[in-house]
Write an enzyme that holds these catalytic residues in place. Sequence first.
Site, short mmCIF file in Angstrom:
data_model
loop_
_atom_site.label_atom_id
_atom_site.label_comp_id
_atom_site.label_asym_id
_atom_site.label_seq_id
_atom_site.Cartn_x
_atom_site.Cartn_y
_atom_site.Cartn_z
CG ASP A 124 -0.27 0.15 2.55
OD1 ASP A 124 0.98 0.23 2.60
OD2 ASP A 124 -0.98 0.20 3.56
N GLY A 169 2.59 -4.25 8.37
CA GLY A 169 2.61 -5.58 7.78
C GLY A 169 1.49 -6.47 8.27
CG ASN A 170 0.17 -6.50 12.33
OD1 ASN A 170 0.69 -7.59 12.50
ND2 ASN A 170 0.41 -5.47 13.12
CD GLU A 199 -0.15 -4.13 4.94
OE1 GLU A 199 -0.68 -3.03 4.71
OE2 GLU A 199 0.19 -4.50 6.09
CG HIS A 244 9.82 -23.96 12.49
ND1 HIS A 244 9.78 -23.83 13.85
CD2 HIS A 244 11.06 -24.40 12.19
CE1 HIS A 244 10.96 -24.20 14.36
NE2 HIS A 244 11.74 -24.55 13.37
#
Length: 177
Positions: free
Chosen positions: A8, A73-74, A76, A103
């Site tokens: 964004d 970043g959350n 997204e 992992h």
Amino acid sequence: MRVHLGSDHAGLELKDHLINWLVEHDYEVVDHGPFVYDALDDYPVFCLRAAEGVAAEQAEGLDSLGVVIGGSGNGEQIAANKVTGVRSALAWSEETAVLAREHNNANVLSVGGRMHSLEEMTRFVEVFLSTPFPGDERHVRRIGQLSTYDATGELPPLPESALRGAVPADAADETDA
């Protein structure tokens, strides 16, 4: 390897930097936008497209990963994880970028453009792209449980150790009167 990018306005500077860095390091880049700064743009528009690109290409057996970028970043990461076949992880250190691959076999990395320097975030992306998924049985099993839940909505069975000493749900509702 092909790398799909989406961001964004808060991630636009890093995305533009990453495009150059990726090309210099022989990655093929697919830029899903945005292409100009717009403080009112919406991250799902671009991040869903980047995640869709990764999922579609991996379903075809192609070697591709993705990076989505925003302020933190959350959002997204949440957007990317809405796409079937995508496992997106938020990285805030080199270690979390490595563990996302080792992992979780994450195929999309999310980073916060307002959380770290360009150099740090570039390093997170570099580590993510260069870390293979080793395929350890425990990680494959856990990823399988998530995939099954996505497909069926059924929770994985509880292990015996979790059942020992547990109070049945219907018994917990009973009261002594």
